[in-house]
Design a protein around this motif. Structure first.
Motif: not given
Length: 147
Positions: A145-147, A142-143, A106-108, A102
């Motif tokens: 929701s970020r993408l 969580y990921q 977070n660093t893409g 994870n």
């Protein structure tokens, strides 16, 4: 003169969950692990010692060895840690290795789909504890929701 890798491996093998139990007044696992990791980082052979740390993470998957803790910091000093992290996740996803995946997501990274797939596989992995499976679900959510 530094210790042999065999000696370090033996000390890592000797660590038990009791060494990290906050209810154990004699628990010295965090301090021992910090010292071992510092010793490993000083060596110039991370391709040899990195598997030892992943093995410990898998063996003591329910112990709180830090978040991120000395092992994650040590592993991340070597640019080659990621393939071995993926192998560890395939063998036995743990709360700490899932947390590392994870953290990496977070660093893409350009290989994000591979790491997301490893999280998906961890949700139903037969070797993953219920805690690890729940962590994998949470990290996927969580990921997403970020993408």
């Amino acid at each position: 003169m530094s210790r042999s890798l065999t000696g370090i491996a033996a000390e890592l093998e000797a660590l038990t969950p009791l060494d990290f139990d906050p209810m154990n007044v004699d628990a010295d696992g965090p301090d021992r692990l910090q010292a071992i990791c510092a010793e490993l980082v000083e060596r110039n052979d991370p391709e040899r010692w990195t598997p030892l740390l992943y093995s410990l993470i898998e063996r003591l998957d329910d112990a709180d060895m830090g978040s991120p803790g000395p092992m994650v910091h040590s592993l991340e000093t070597w640019s080659g840690y990621r393939p071995l992290l993926a192998e560890s996740l395939r063998r036995k996803p743990t709360p700490l290795t899932l947390w590392m995946a994870n953290r990496l997501l977070n660093t893409g990274p350009s290989d994000a789909p591979q790491w997301l797939e490893l999280l998906r596989q961890a949700v139903g992995h037969s070797a993953a504890s219920p805690v690890a499976q729940a962590d994998a679900r949470d990290f996927l959510e969580y990921q997403a929701s970020r993408l």
